[in-house]
Design a protein around this motif. Structure first.
Motif, mmCIF file in Angstrom:
data_model
loop_
_atom_site.group_PDB
_atom_site.id
_atom_site.type_symbol
_atom_site.label_atom_id
_atom_site.label_comp_id
_atom_site.label_asym_id
_atom_site.label_seq_id
_atom_site.Cartn_x
_atom_site.Cartn_y
_atom_site.Cartn_z
ATOM 1 N N CYS A 82 0.862 -1.186 0.000
ATOM 2 C CA CYS A 82 0.000 0.000 0.000
ATOM 3 C C CYS A 82 0.902 1.241 0.000
ATOM 4 C CB CYS A 82 -0.869 -0.032 1.250
ATOM 5 S SG CYS A 82 -1.714 1.514 1.592
ATOM 6 N N THR A 84 0.351 4.103 0.983
ATOM 7 C CA THR A 84 0.148 4.953 2.165
ATOM 8 C C THR A 84 0.882 4.406 3.388
ATOM 9 O OG1 THR A 84 -2.053 5.398 1.287
ATOM 10 C CG2 THR A 84 -1.601 6.158 3.538
ATOM 11 N N CYS A 85 0.752 3.088 3.628
ATOM 12 C CA CYS A 85 1.310 2.547 4.877
ATOM 13 C C CYS A 85 2.446 1.554 4.667
ATOM 14 C CB CYS A 85 0.205 1.887 5.708
ATOM 15 S SG CYS A 85 -0.432 0.380 4.961
ATOM 16 N N CYS A 118 -6.187 -2.370 1.116
ATOM 17 C CA CYS A 118 -5.277 -2.267 2.250
ATOM 18 C C CYS A 118 -6.003 -2.782 3.477
ATOM 19 C CB CYS A 118 -4.809 -0.828 2.474
ATOM 20 S SG CYS A 118 -3.797 -0.719 3.968
ATOM 21 N N ASN A 120 -4.661 -3.107 6.484
ATOM 22 C CA ASN A 120 -4.083 -2.568 7.719
ATOM 23 C C ASN A 120 -5.172 -1.778 8.457
ATOM 24 O OD1 ASN A 120 -2.797 -1.040 9.646
ATOM 25 N ND2 ASN A 120 -1.219 -0.238 8.283
ATOM 26 N N CYS A 123 -4.698 2.135 8.644
ATOM 27 C CA CYS A 123 -4.407 2.925 7.439
ATOM 28 C C CYS A 123 -5.691 3.495 6.849
ATOM 29 C CB CYS A 123 -3.706 2.039 6.405
ATOM 30 S SG CYS A 123 -3.282 2.908 4.885
ATOM 31 N N THR A 125 -6.228 4.318 3.805
ATOM 32 C CA THR A 125 -6.449 3.938 2.409
ATOM 33 C C THR A 125 -7.287 2.668 2.335
ATOM 34 O OG1 THR A 125 -4.479 5.023 1.560
ATOM 35 C CG2 THR A 125 -5.251 3.100 0.329
HETATM 36 ZN ZN LIG Z 1 -2.414 1.080 3.821
#
Ligand SMILES: [Zn+2]
Length: 215
Positions: A82, A84-85, A118, A120, A123, A125
């Motif tokens: 991802c 973002t994370c 994602c 997570n 996160c 996203t």
């Molecule tokens: Zn993420």
């Protein structure tokens, strides 16, 4: 090097994931590990000259949590991280976007590309493809596996959340998917590949939630 994806039963919180990782630290040859209590899964890469999947599973089973199955994903398509994370997500079928995304975000989907969710929990996203991301609030409904979601929808086809399952189990004595969806909906539907934001069938998670409220 080998990579396996495990299904791990019994984890309920982040410290459960840490406990499983600690079990793995006792083994030689573990190269990378990611245990996610939210998705009941673990992804482990290891040097197969030093340790085998049987030894890994036996080691986890020594603790409180049990391995319910595993899959060799060494040669599976590489799931990108991802943007973002940085954690690796899971592939989602493009069929889920039409019903789940707000129109302004749905318009941005390139159906020729592969998209990933994602998973997570922290996160923001929801989906990504390369550097392209769709934020959690680009969806019409909340993602149950994100820690900041208020409504924990378990069955997206029939819009039934965790609380409703609790009521059905504890106050109505119901305990199957059929009974519970039938209690809330005149004609329960099952079209997870279109309606569930992960594209996966909800039954495993649904049964797990039922079990959690059964005792
Ligand atoms: Zn993420």
């Amino acid at each position: 090097m080998k990579t396996i994806q495990l299904k791990i039963k019994g984890m309920t919180c982040p410290s459960c994931s840490v406990a499983v990782e600690r079990q793995l630290n006792e083994l030689n040859g573990i190269l990378d590990k990611f245990i996610n209590h939210v998705t009941d899964s673990g992804k482990i890469s290891f040097d197969d000259a030093l340790v085998s999947e049987e030894e890994i599973i036996a080691k986890i089973n020594e603790g409180h949590y049990k391995v319910a199955g595993f899959e060799n994903i060494t040669n599976a398509i590489e799931v990108p991280a991802c943007p973002t994370c940085g954690q690796s997500g899971q592939l989602v079928p493009n069929t889920v976007f039409k019903s789940n995304l707000k129109p302004v975000f749905y318009k941005q989907i390139d159906s020729a590309k592969k998209h990933f969710a994602c998973m997570n929990p922290t996160c923001k996203t929801a989906y990504y493809s390369g550097d392209f991301t769709i934020p959690f609030d680009g969806l019409k409904r909340e993602l149950w596996y994100k820690s900041y979601s208020r409504k924990k929808i378990i069955c997206y086809c029939n819009n039934i959340d965790r609380e409703q399952i609790k009521v059905a189990v504890q106050q109505q004595g119901l305990n199957t998917w059929e009974e519970i969806t039938g209690f809330y909906r005149k004609k329960p539907i099952e079209k997870c590949e279109l309606l569930n934001p992960t594209g996966l069938c909800c039954r495993d998670k649904f049964n797990e939630v039922v079990k959690k409220f059964s005792h």
